[in-house]
Write a protein that holds these residues in place. Structure first.
Motif, PDB file in Angstrom:
ATOM      1  N   VAL A  24     -25.743  22.405  30.916  1.00  0.00           N
ATOM      2  CA  VAL A  24     -25.124  22.510  29.591  1.00  0.00           C
ATOM      3  C   VAL A  24     -24.564  23.916  29.383  1.00  0.00           C
ATOM      4  CG1 VAL A  24     -25.638  22.486  27.118  1.00  0.00           C
ATOM      5  CG2 VAL A  24     -26.458  20.648  28.582  1.00  0.00           C
ATOM      6  N   GLY A  25     -25.317  24.926  29.809  1.00  0.00           N
ATOM      7  CA  GLY A  25     -24.850  26.305  29.688  1.00  0.00           C
ATOM      8  C   GLY A  25     -23.574  26.549  30.477  1.00  0.00           C
ATOM      9  N   TRP A  26     -23.479  25.931  31.650  1.00  0.00           N
ATOM     10  CA  TRP A  26     -22.257  26.072  32.438  1.00  0.00           C
ATOM     11  C   TRP A  26     -21.074  25.511  31.652  1.00  0.00           C
ATOM     12  CZ3 TRP A  26     -19.156  22.020  34.015  1.00  0.00           C
ATOM     13  CH2 TRP A  26     -18.075  22.373  34.808  1.00  0.00           C
ATOM     14  N   ALA A  27     -21.255  24.358  31.007  1.00  0.00           N
ATOM     15  CA  ALA A  27     -20.164  23.723  30.267  1.00  0.00           C
ATOM     16  C   ALA A  27     -19.807  24.515  29.007  1.00  0.00           C
ATOM     17  CB  ALA A  27     -20.554  22.296  29.892  1.00  0.00           C
ATOM     18  N   ILE A  28     -20.806  25.021  28.310  1.00  0.00           N
ATOM     19  CA  ILE A  28     -20.543  25.733  27.052  1.00  0.00           C
ATOM     20  C   ILE A  28     -19.877  27.080  27.298  1.00  0.00           C
ATOM     21  CG2 ILE A  28     -21.664  26.897  25.104  1.00  0.00           C
ATOM     22  CD1 ILE A  28     -23.723  24.655  25.102  1.00  0.00           C
ATOM     23  N   PHE A  29     -20.342  27.808  28.295  1.00  0.00           N
ATOM     24  CA  PHE A  29     -19.862  29.175  28.511  1.00  0.00           C
ATOM     25  C   PHE A  29     -18.753  29.270  29.555  1.00  0.00           C
ATOM     26  CE2 PHE A  29     -24.177  29.601  26.831  1.00  0.00           C
ATOM     27  CZ  PHE A  29     -23.887  30.347  25.708  1.00  0.00           C
ATOM     28  N   ASN A  30     -18.164  28.137  29.961  1.00  0.00           N
ATOM     29  CA  ASN A  30     -17.025  28.103  30.883  1.00  0.00           C
ATOM     30  C   ASN A  30     -17.242  29.022  32.076  1.00  0.00           C
ATOM     31  OD1 ASN A  30     -15.600  26.311  29.240  1.00  0.00           O
ATOM     32  ND2 ASN A  30     -14.856  28.007  27.969  1.00  0.00           N
ATOM     33  N   ALA A  31     -18.255  28.742  32.860  1.00  0.00           N
ATOM     34  CA  ALA A  31     -18.632  29.620  33.958  1.00  0.00           C
ATOM     35  C   ALA A  31     -17.721  29.504  35.169  1.00  0.00           C
ATOM     36  CB  ALA A  31     -20.074  29.339  34.366  1.00  0.00           C
ATOM     37  N   GLY A  32     -17.030  28.405  35.362  1.00  0.00           N
ATOM     38  CA  GLY A  32     -16.114  28.292  36.489  1.00  0.00           C
ATOM     39  C   GLY A  32     -16.590  27.326  37.549  1.00  0.00           C
ATOM     40  N   GLY A  33     -15.737  27.127  38.536  1.00  0.00           N
ATOM     41  CA  GLY A  33     -15.997  26.149  39.585  1.00  0.00           C
ATOM     42  C   GLY A  33     -17.107  26.552  40.537  1.00  0.00           C
ATOM     43  N   TRP A  34     -17.125  27.829  40.954  1.00  0.00           N
ATOM     44  CA  TRP A  34     -18.177  28.276  41.866  1.00  0.00           C
ATOM     45  C   TRP A  34     -19.542  28.213  41.191  1.00  0.00           C
ATOM     46  CZ3 TRP A  34     -17.212  28.037  46.676  1.00  0.00           C
ATOM     47  CH2 TRP A  34     -15.936  28.310  47.155  1.00  0.00           C
TER      48      TRP A  34
END
Length: 164
Positions: A24-34
């Motif tokens: 969820v954190g990856w999706a919310i904070f737009n962390a990127g593909g890697w």
């Protein structure tokens, strides 16, 4: 005691909630593909398996099962490790890499802490008693009453001759 019992109840759900938070954190904070690949193939399985392993080590201890509460060392260790895992879900570039290294080190340290607690509860030194002078001794075995002699019955089978 309520805090230690709350941590006892939180250990199993944490194995599923913490990896979900990383996704969820990856999706919310737009962390990127890697970062998505890291979350999907390393973080989620790693946190899930490691948390389940630590939970099993905690629940293997007799005092934890009896009181349904973890020790204060467990509260401290899991609070620090869970806070670090939660901080990884924010994907802040400034401190993400050091936080990941510290989270791994704390997770390994927590593993050894759980093994140490399990070992110290399971070792036979718990059978020692303390005298008033402080000396340790093994209590004498309880006296057993000798059983009275019992009658012995021998049962023999009578063999019949085969008919021809």
């Amino acid at each position: 005691m309520w805090l230690r019992r709350a941590f006892f109840g939180w250990l199993l759900p944490a194995a599923f909630v913490l990896p979900l938070w990383l996704l969820v954190g990856w999706a919310i904070f737009n962390a990127g593909g890697w970062a998505f690949l890291w979350v999907l193939f390393l973080a989620i399985p790693g946190v899930l398996v490691w948390q389940l392993l630590l939970t099993l080590l905690v629940r293997a201890r007799g005092t934890v099962r009896a009181h349904r509460a973890v020790s204060w060392w467990d509260v401290l260790g899991f609070a620090v490790w869970h806070a670090l895992v939660i901080s990884l879900g924010f994907f802040a570039e400034n401190w993400w890499a050091p936080a990941m290294v510290v989270a791994i080190l704390v997770g390994v340290g927590l593993f050894w802490l759980e093994l140490w607690q399990l070992w110290s509860e399971a070792r036979p030194s718990r059978l020692l008693m303390q005298a008033s002078s402080g000396a340790a001794y093994l209590p004498p075995p309880a006296e057993r009453a000798e059983p009275a002699e019992r009658d012995v019955y021998i049962v023999t089978e009578k063999q019949s001759r085969p008919s021809s």
